[in-house]
Design a protein around this motif. Sequence first.
Motif, PDB file in Angstrom:
ATOM      1  N   ASN A  97     -71.605 -14.605 -26.331  1.00 38.22           N
ATOM      2  CA  ASN A  97     -72.634 -15.042 -25.096  1.00 38.22           C
ATOM      3  C   ASN A  97     -73.791 -15.665 -25.707  1.00 38.22           C
ATOM      4  N   GLU A 196     -87.100 -17.947 -20.287  1.00 39.53           N
ATOM      5  CA  GLU A 196     -86.139 -18.843 -20.866  1.00 39.53           C
ATOM      6  C   GLU A 196     -86.457 -18.505 -22.558  1.00 39.53           C
ATOM      7  N   PHE A 225     -77.784 -15.137 -10.862  1.00 39.43           N
ATOM      8  CA  PHE A 225     -77.157 -16.115  -9.946  1.00 39.43           C
ATOM      9  C   PHE A 225     -77.808 -17.739 -10.030  1.00 39.43           C
ATOM     10  N   ASP A 226     -77.171 -18.342  -9.274  1.00 35.23           N
ATOM     11  CA  ASP A 226     -77.379 -19.862  -9.093  1.00 35.23           C
ATOM     12  C   ASP A 226     -77.456 -20.574 -10.418  1.00 35.23           C
ATOM     13  N   GLY A 227     -76.668 -20.214 -11.565  1.00 34.02           N
ATOM     14  CA  GLY A 227     -76.562 -20.813 -12.534  1.00 34.02           C
ATOM     15  C   GLY A 227     -77.272 -20.322 -13.759  1.00 34.02           C
ATOM     16  N   TYR A 228     -78.366 -19.440 -13.129  1.00 33.80           N
ATOM     17  CA  TYR A 228     -79.098 -18.972 -14.426  1.00 33.80           C
ATOM     18  C   TYR A 228     -78.513 -18.144 -15.455  1.00 33.80           C
ATOM     19  N   GLN A 229     -78.883 -18.302 -16.706  1.00 35.51           N
ATOM     20  CA  GLN A 229     -78.143 -17.414 -17.670  1.00 35.51           C
ATOM     21  C   GLN A 229     -79.262 -16.644 -18.442  1.00 35.51           C
ATOM     22  N   GLU A 304     -68.316 -11.458 -13.629  1.00 37.54           N
ATOM     23  CA  GLU A 304     -68.933 -12.522 -13.098  1.00 37.54           C
ATOM     24  C   GLU A 304     -68.853 -12.435 -11.707  1.00 37.54           C
ATOM     25  N   SER A 307     -71.725 -10.279 -10.114  1.00 37.38           N
ATOM     26  CA  SER A 307     -72.936 -11.136  -9.854  1.00 37.38           C
ATOM     27  C   SER A 307     -72.725 -11.771  -8.512  1.00 37.38           C
ATOM     28  N   LYS A 311     -74.978 -11.666  -5.428  1.00 36.92           N
ATOM     29  CA  LYS A 311     -75.594 -12.813  -5.023  1.00 36.92           C
ATOM     30  C   LYS A 311     -75.455 -13.036  -3.025  1.00 36.92           C
ATOM     31  N   GLN A 332     -83.780 -14.741  -9.301  1.00 40.46           N
ATOM     32  CA  GLN A 332     -82.699 -15.553 -10.082  1.00 40.46           C
ATOM     33  C   GLN A 332     -81.789 -14.296 -10.677  1.00 40.46           C
TER      34      GLN A 332
END
Length: 420
Positions: A97, A196, A225-229, A304, A307, A311, A332
């Motif tokens: 990861n 970040e 969520f929303d593509g945030y890692q 996944e 999550s 969301k 997020q």
Amino acid sequence: MSQSEDKSSSPFEVQVAQRVVRLPPYLFGRINKLLYNKRRAGGDVIDLGMGNPSDAPEDMVVEKLAEAARDPRNHAYSKSNGIANLRREVAAKYFKNFGVRLDPEDEVITCLGSKEGFSHMCLALMGPGDTAIVPSPYFPIHVYSVALASGNVISLEVANHDKFLSNIAQTCETLYPNPKLLILNYPHNPSTVCVEQPFYDEIVKLARRYNFMVISDFAYADVAFDGYQPPSFLASRGAKEVGVEFTTMSKGYNMAGWRVGFCSGNRKMIEALATIKGYYDYGMFQAIQIAAIVAMRDTEAAVEKQSLVYKRRRDALCQGLARIGWDVTPPQATMFCWVPIPEPWRSSMSTMDFGMLLLEKGNVAVSPGSGFGPAGEGFLRMSLVENEQRLQQAVRQIDRCLRDAKATGHGDPVAKATVS
């Protein structure tokens, strides 16, 4: 009467340690008591207070637990640092990861939940006169663990990243001796603030410059969520030289009650934690560890999927609150929403009293922000542990509760003046 008889007739007094006396009063006590009484009386209360996952682990994980529990060999004492195969899975996940290489032998240790590991790590590192910096508002254990280790706490507001970093440097420049420990928690509980990777790069530089250790509480690594890692602290160059990171299987894997956590990173800090744990426990039930290996190895798709469940709940709650006029910023990550209390309530009553109003009149339990320190005053933490329909119902009950309260002047200075 003899002297011995006089002493025996005196009331016995229990004298608790100063580390217990120093603990602040539990601020959620009033709400928890009312919640308990309402439910005991048969009331249907929607509980958005505690972040207690309500979904089940994957079937294969439960089945593996049952299978392993039937093996008599798994009922003996286990190793306090965890079985080797589980530590290898943690190392493998970090590499997959985050690109972080960990030696599972001495850079990974299992904990009875990350909360236990965090508390014992503070006990291993802190002592009288030592100071830790914690983010504010704060998750209570980040402060209480330091207090129980006889250390002192300086809390710095976490909302603005640049200000937080500069405040760390200023604190280190002005405090003598320097803070010994910096505690981080991103994605942040309760405020849901996220960072970040460059933020952690700066943290490592500060740790080297001012010679403090770092503990990163990465509890919400798997819920975003929303593509945030969410980035890992350990992925920053040099992070393993200055600190450790705690992770957990409570959230993304829905294994909260199983109490499976990990600490990874600096080997000397890991060794100190292992020393403390060696005196305190005989390790996690081995059947749970075996099932945790299956969860890590074979259920990442389910993590996944979980999550996405959070969301949808986030959207249901935030959109519902927005419809009734609340100013809400969707988070997020994490399984919470951090919501400012709307006016006129924010300026007319305390956050704790507002939370009591929602529970008493609206049958909705929330966590008042003041329970997370002074910086939380004026906010509510609302958990995403109920399904979408229950969250929508909670919004309706909150709206009705506040409309009724405004009509009667409860908590509204303008309405009170009209009524009187």
